[in-house]
Design a protein around this motif. Structure first.
Motif, PDB file in Angstrom:
ATOM      1  N   ILE A 197       1.266  -0.976  -0.549  1.00 57.66           N
ATOM      2  CA  ILE A 197       0.113  -0.097   0.643  1.00 57.66           C
ATOM      3  C   ILE A 197       1.388   1.318  -0.290  1.00 57.66           C
ATOM      4  O   ILE A 197       0.716   2.677  -1.103  1.00 57.66           O
ATOM      5  N   GLU A 198       1.541   1.404   0.653  1.00 62.13           N
ATOM      6  CA  GLU A 198       2.576   2.612   0.505  1.00 62.13           C
ATOM      7  C   GLU A 198       3.531   2.551  -0.536  1.00 62.13           C
ATOM      8  O   GLU A 198       3.222   3.722  -0.674  1.00 62.13           O
ATOM      9  N   ALA A 199       3.755   1.789  -0.854  1.00 62.90           N
ATOM     10  CA  ALA A 199       4.698   1.936  -2.234  1.00 62.90           C
ATOM     11  C   ALA A 199       3.563   2.560  -3.765  1.00 62.90           C
ATOM     12  O   ALA A 199       3.341   3.167  -4.242  1.00 62.90           O
ATOM     13  N   GLU A 200       2.617   1.244  -3.536  1.00 60.39           N
ATOM     14  CA  GLU A 200       0.810   2.186  -4.547  1.00 60.39           C
ATOM     15  C   GLU A 200       0.620   2.868  -4.223  1.00 60.39           C
ATOM     16  O   GLU A 200       0.436   4.270  -4.664  1.00 60.39           O
ATOM     17  N   LEU A 201       0.886   4.289  -2.681  1.00 55.09           N
ATOM     18  CA  LEU A 201       0.347   5.450  -2.445  1.00 55.09           C
ATOM     19  C   LEU A 201       1.344   7.185  -2.969  1.00 55.09           C
ATOM     20  O   LEU A 201       1.606   7.328  -3.014  1.00 55.09           O
ATOM     21  N   ALA A 202       3.103   6.173  -3.130  1.00 57.37           N
ATOM     22  CA  ALA A 202       4.171   6.881  -3.291  1.00 57.37           C
ATOM     23  C   ALA A 202       4.376   8.188  -2.554  1.00 57.37           C
ATOM     24  O   ALA A 202       4.276   8.829  -3.109  1.00 57.37           O
ATOM     25  N   GLY A 203       3.852   8.264  -0.931  1.00 63.28           N
ATOM     26  CA  GLY A 203       3.757   9.097  -0.282  1.00 63.28           C
ATOM     27  C   GLY A 203       3.134  10.306  -0.489  1.00 63.28           C
ATOM     28  O   GLY A 203       2.802  11.237   0.608  1.00 63.28           O
ATOM     29  N   ARG A 204       1.686   9.829  -0.706  1.00 59.45           N
ATOM     30  CA  ARG A 204       0.426  10.708  -0.783  1.00 59.45           C
ATOM     31  C   ARG A 204      -0.108  10.279   0.442  1.00 59.45           C
ATOM     32  O   ARG A 204      -0.505  11.228   0.886  1.00 59.45           O
ATOM     33  N   ALA A 205      -0.594   9.023   0.744  1.00 57.52           N
ATOM     34  CA  ALA A 205      -0.999   9.131   2.108  1.00 57.52           C
ATOM     35  C   ALA A 205       0.051  10.103   3.296  1.00 57.52           C
ATOM     36  O   ALA A 205       1.156  10.005   3.587  1.00 57.52           O
ATOM     37  N   GLY A 206      -1.181  10.428   4.061  1.00 56.51           N
ATOM     38  CA  GLY A 206      -1.138  10.830   5.893  1.00 56.51           C
ATOM     39  C   GLY A 206      -0.738   9.501   6.991  1.00 56.51           C
ATOM     40  O   GLY A 206      -0.120   9.541   8.011  1.00 56.51           O
ATOM     41  N   ALA A 207      -1.058   8.604   6.486  1.00 62.89           N
ATOM     42  CA  ALA A 207      -1.591   7.378   7.580  1.00 62.89           C
ATOM     43  C   ALA A 207      -2.002   6.128   7.427  1.00 62.89           C
ATOM     44  O   ALA A 207      -2.487   5.958   6.038  1.00 62.89           O
ATOM     45  N   VAL A 208      -1.363   5.481   7.789  1.00 65.68           N
ATOM     46  CA  VAL A 208      -1.613   4.242   7.384  1.00 65.68           C
ATOM     47  C   VAL A 208      -1.745   3.763   8.475  1.00 65.68           C
ATOM     48  O   VAL A 208      -0.660   3.038  10.023  1.00 65.68           O
ATOM     49  N   VAL A 209      -3.718   2.462   8.631  1.00 70.11           N
ATOM     50  CA  VAL A 209      -3.646   2.067   9.982  1.00 70.11           C
ATOM     51  C   VAL A 209      -3.814   0.325   9.901  1.00 70.11           C
ATOM     52  O   VAL A 209      -4.107   0.538   8.731  1.00 70.11           O
TER      53      VAL A 209
END
Length: 150
Positions: free
Chosen positions: A19-31
């Motif tokens: 998920i972090e790779a897919e979002l490439a820095g766009r997310a501010g939170a992963v729960v």
């Protein structure tokens, strides 16, 4: 793929990394929530989880879409196991990503409340003494938590 129902164990770190790779820095939170099988003070040898293939995925997909409509989530991942799950093994994984933590937490909480009370799974206990126990029902507290989302 957003929803998976599988017999094999899942890799929590790999799912987060995907998920972090897919979002490439766009997310501010992963729960992340990972639900584990408990041994119930040594009484339980395993939980047997049954479901109707196809129907269970479709129903969970429907609730995932409801979560997407309620909160600004950028990614969601739900994995639920079936078959025999031994104490210490993962039963369920929910990963949510959002620009902000509150939405990610709320979406994960909503999904888990649904999975605990209304998802089409049936759980039966296999006891340490070799006998097969009864079917496990959702608790009153689980039902009350799920009712808060209505």
């Amino acid at each position: 793929m957003t929803v998976s129902i599988q017999s094999e164990p899942f890799d929590t770190a790999a799912e987060i990394a995907r998920i972090e790779a897919e979002l490439a820095g766009r997310a501010g939170a992963v729960v992340t929530f990972s639900g584990l099988c408990r041994d119930e003070a040594g009484r339980l040898a395993a939980l047997e989880l049954e479901h109707y293939p196809g129907m269970a995925e479709e129903e969970i997909d429907r609730v995932v879409e409801e979560a997407r409509a309620r909160w600004p989530v950028q990614a969601l991942r739900v994995i639920h196991r079936h078959g025999l799950v031994r104490p210490g093994e993962g039963i369920v994984l929910v990963v949510t990503a959002s620009p902000h933590r509150k939405a990610a937490f709320a979406a994960a909480d909503f999904l888990m409340d649904y999975l605990k009370t209304r998802a089409p799974f049936w759980k039966r206990e296999h006891l340490a003494d070799g006998s097969v126990g009864g079917w496990v029902e959702a608790t009153q507290a689980d039902a009350e938590a799920a009712g808060a989302w209505a």
